[in-house]
Scaffold this active site. Structure first.
Site, short mmCIF file in Angstrom:
data_model
loop_
_atom_site.label_atom_id
_atom_site.label_comp_id
_atom_site.label_asym_id
_atom_site.label_seq_id
_atom_site.Cartn_x
_atom_site.Cartn_y
_atom_site.Cartn_z
N ASP A 89 23.39 -12.98 21.75
CA ASP A 89 22.82 -14.17 21.12
C ASP A 89 21.74 -14.68 22.08
O ASP A 89 22.02 -14.94 23.26
CB ASP A 89 23.95 -15.21 20.97
CG ASP A 89 23.46 -16.48 20.32
OD1 ASP A 89 22.23 -16.68 20.23
OD2 ASP A 89 24.31 -17.29 19.91
N ASP A 176 1.34 -4.13 13.95
CA ASP A 176 0.70 -4.55 12.71
C ASP A 176 0.92 -3.38 11.77
O ASP A 176 0.27 -2.33 11.91
CB ASP A 176 -0.80 -4.80 12.91
CG ASP A 176 -1.44 -5.31 11.62
OD1 ASP A 176 -1.20 -4.70 10.56
OD2 ASP A 176 -2.17 -6.30 11.66
N HIS A 177 1.85 -3.53 10.85
CA HIS A 177 2.29 -2.32 10.14
C HIS A 177 1.19 -1.70 9.28
O HIS A 177 1.28 -0.55 8.90
CB HIS A 177 3.58 -2.58 9.34
CG HIS A 177 3.37 -3.27 8.03
ND1 HIS A 177 3.20 -4.62 7.92
CD2 HIS A 177 3.30 -2.79 6.77
CE1 HIS A 177 3.04 -4.93 6.64
NE2 HIS A 177 3.10 -3.84 5.92
N LYS A 181 -0.16 2.71 8.22
CA LYS A 181 -0.33 3.29 6.88
C LYS A 181 -1.26 4.50 6.98
O LYS A 181 -2.30 4.46 7.64
CB LYS A 181 -0.92 2.26 5.90
CG LYS A 181 0.07 1.14 5.57
CD LYS A 181 -0.51 0.20 4.54
CE LYS A 181 0.31 -1.07 4.41
NZ LYS A 181 1.46 -0.96 3.53
N GLU A 215 -0.87 -8.69 -3.98
CA GLU A 215 0.54 -8.39 -4.21
C GLU A 215 0.98 -9.03 -5.51
O GLU A 215 0.45 -10.08 -5.89
CB GLU A 215 1.39 -8.98 -3.09
CG GLU A 215 1.09 -8.41 -1.73
CD GLU A 215 1.99 -9.05 -0.67
OE1 GLU A 215 3.10 -8.53 -0.47
OE2 GLU A 215 1.60 -10.06 -0.08
N HIS A 239 -3.48 -8.23 9.20
CA HIS A 239 -3.76 -7.01 8.43
C HIS A 239 -5.22 -6.92 7.97
O HIS A 239 -5.86 -5.89 8.13
CB HIS A 239 -2.85 -6.93 7.20
CG HIS A 239 -1.39 -7.10 7.51
ND1 HIS A 239 -0.81 -6.57 8.63
CD2 HIS A 239 -0.39 -7.72 6.83
CE1 HIS A 239 0.49 -6.87 8.64
NE2 HIS A 239 0.77 -7.57 7.55
N LYS A 337 -0.55 -13.61 -3.20
CA LYS A 337 0.75 -13.29 -3.80
C LYS A 337 0.65 -13.55 -5.29
O LYS A 337 -0.17 -14.35 -5.74
CB LYS A 337 1.83 -14.20 -3.21
CG LYS A 337 1.92 -14.14 -1.70
CD LYS A 337 3.09 -13.31 -1.28
CE LYS A 337 3.21 -13.25 0.23
NZ LYS A 337 3.61 -11.92 0.69
C1 BG6 Z 1 3.71 -8.68 5.74
C2 BG6 Z 1 3.65 -10.08 5.21
O1 BG6 Z 1 3.17 -8.61 7.02
O2 BG6 Z 1 2.99 -7.81 4.88
C3 BG6 Z 1 4.20 -10.14 3.80
O3 BG6 Z 1 4.39 -10.94 6.05
C4 BG6 Z 1 3.50 -9.12 2.92
O4 BG6 Z 1 4.05 -11.45 3.27
C5 BG6 Z 1 3.51 -7.75 3.56
O5 BG6 Z 1 4.19 -9.08 1.68
C6 BG6 Z 1 2.66 -6.78 2.77
O6 BG6 Z 1 2.88 -5.49 3.25
P1 BG6 Z 1 2.64 -4.22 2.32
O7 BG6 Z 1 2.89 -3.06 3.22
O8 BG6 Z 1 3.60 -4.31 1.19
O9 BG6 Z 1 1.23 -4.30 1.84
#
Ligand code: BG6
Length: 487
Positions: A89, A176-177, A181, A215, A239, A337
């Site tokens: 924790d 930063d995902h 991609k 989205e 992003h 969104k």
């Molecule tokens: C995230 C955001 O970093 O990215 C979310 O916090 C968003 O709000 C998401 O929905 C979008 O990711 P992806 O990969 O679905 O485009």
């Protein structure tokens, strides 16, 4: 390079991110044989779970979030053999010794300790401190941080300082995902492994660039977090600006640990700062009202939240990169969104031909456009003008050169997290955000946040299931341009 033998401790191991993204990604790495023998996964959470209890949770997460045709029980067993759980924790010193004990049982002395902090950012500093206190941080250790990294420049600096007390910058992997991609990485290859684009990739031939991340999902159960954030912090600061950097950056000499990040930083530093007047003129905020998305009626953002809010669920803005290559070329960014479709796309719109030589062709041609589709249906589409086939003289028609990954390659792109986690295990930081990048992005976004909060206004409403507020269309129309819808 193969991944090192690691002890991967996921703090927040029972949280949404871990169960939905990280453990399924680890399963995929296991399935492809990418996890080194001896690598262990240690879930850390406040839940009173033993190893068996946590393994059951991991098994369920994999079953829920991995497509059925990719499930293989023997692979799941192999993954579960690596899994442990410790009760820790962040707010209490108890339990951390147990983590120390588990880490000491590592296969050998050169096992790399990786700490993935899948928890709220306010806990990053305190957790790093605990790790330091129990003496488990070694020079080879790595720490992985999830966004959001702060809510403004000052808070980002505080977090970076706190983490920096324990880990040196090369040990810190900020996710930063979007950079994980497949199509985003392909952007670099497309630009720099071909010759025909780069000579045109500048203000002489490019009219403007559009970057959209739309989205259909609403905010749903995340409204607690989201209402303190909004689309600018949640999507643009990270992003969208990263996509902009990859479109706009100069070619590095080679793809190295720092070289790509150095070039991206220069782009962020070249973004034209926004004055309050610029913010009023060049940004649009929206908030979704009730509407219909994918055939279903959905409530307004404020109703999901249960109260009125000034937080934006949509942003459109006009940015400029002030350097030799891009002077005068607008970059239009938008994200929202509850839009009419889920699509992320970069559109590069080229200038019109300088002279209309075909009789009657004035105004009949559309400018060339390169659509780079990030998701879904990854691919590239080049819009051009051709002659309509037939004997009756020259008639011009638009046509498209299409490259769809799904048809060109017989492979499904891996999830971003799989690639990024492997990069962490291999110690490759290229696709992670460096401290200076994160802070430069905040520095650019901050005047927008400040201006908006000083205005004390609600964002424009747009019906859920639409393409955003009318003002977003007007932002481009003013410049004689329009948003290019996905084709
Ligand atoms: C995230 C955001 O970093 O990215 C979310 O916090 C968003 O709000 C998401 O929905 C979008 O990711 P992806 O990969 O679905 O485009």
């Amino acid at each position: 390079t193969a991944s090192s033998v690691c002890d991967l401790t996921v703090v927040g191991g029972t949280g949404d991110l871990a169960l939905r993204k990280l453990l399924p990604a680890l399963y995929q790495s296991e399935r492809r044989g990418n996890l080194a023998p001896g690598t262990r996964v240690i879930g850390g959470s406040r839940h009173d779970l033993d190893d068996a209890g946590y393994r059951a949770m991991v098994r369920e997460a994999v079953h829920t979030h991995v497509p059925a045709h990719e499930l293989d029980e023997t692979v799941i067993e192999r993954l579960l053999d690596r899994v442990r759980h410790v009760v820790v924790d962040a707010d209490s010193p108890e339990g951390w010794d147990e983590l120390h004990g588990v880490l000491k049982q590592a296969e050998s002395d050169d096992v790399v300790r990786v700490f993935y902090l899948a928890v709220a950012p306010r806990l990053f500093g305190p957790i790093c401190q605990r790790l330091d206190d129990i003496g488990v941080v070694e020079p080879t250790s790595r720490v992985v941080l999830e966004k959001p990294l702060g809510t403004d420049l000052a808070s980002a600096r505080r977090i970076n300082d706190a983490v920096g007390q324990v880990f040196d910058e090369p040990q810190i992997f900020r996710i930063d995902h979007y950079l994980g991609k497949e199509s985003v990485q392909n952007l670099l290859v497309t630009r720099f492994a071909n010759t025909f684009l780069e000579p045109l990739w500048n203000s002489r031939w490019i009219d403007h660039v559009q970057i959209t991340a739309a989205e259909t999902l609403g905010v749903g159960e995340r409204s607690g977090y989201y209402d303190t954030s909004g689309a600018l912090r949640d999507m643009v600061q990270n992003h969208l600006l990263q996509l902009l950097c990859l479109v706009a950056m100069e070619p590095p000499t080679y793809v190295g640990r720092e070289t790509v990040r150095d070039e991206k930083l220069k782009v962020l530093q070249a973004l034209k700062p926004m004055s309050p007047e610029d913010v009023d003129r060049d940004t649009v905020r929206g908030s979704y009202a009730a509407g219909v998305v994918d055939g279903a009626e959905v409530p307004a953002y404020a109703d999901e939240l249960g109260r009125p809010s000034q937080t934006e669920t949509f942003v459109a803005l006009r940015a400029e990169v002030q350097n030799w290559r891009w002077a005068g070329v607008p970059f239009y960014l938008r994200t929202g969104k509850r839009m009419d479709r889920r699509t992320s796309e970069i559109v590069v719109v080229f200038k019109a031909p300088p002279h209309a030589m075909f009789p009657g062709s004035e105004g009949a041609t559309e400018p060339n456009r390169l659509h780079i589709r990030v998701q879904p249906d990854e691919g590239m589409h080049l819009h051009m003008t051709v002659k309509e086939p037939g004997p009756g003289g020259i008639r011009l028609r638009p046509a498209t050169l299409d490259l769809s990954y799904a048809t060109a390659f017989d492979a499904v792109s891996p999830e971003a997290y799989e690639r990024l986690l492997l990069d962490v295990l291999k110690g490759n930081p290229t696709l992670f955000m460096r401290r200076d990048e994160v802070e430069a992005a905040w520095a650019w976004v901050e005047p927008v946040l400040q201006r908006w909060s000083s205005l004390d206004e609600r964002p424009d409403e747009y019906p859920a299931g639409s393409s955003g507020p009318a003002a977003a269309e007007a932002l481009l129309e003013r410049d004689g341009r329009t948003w290019q819808e996905t084709d």
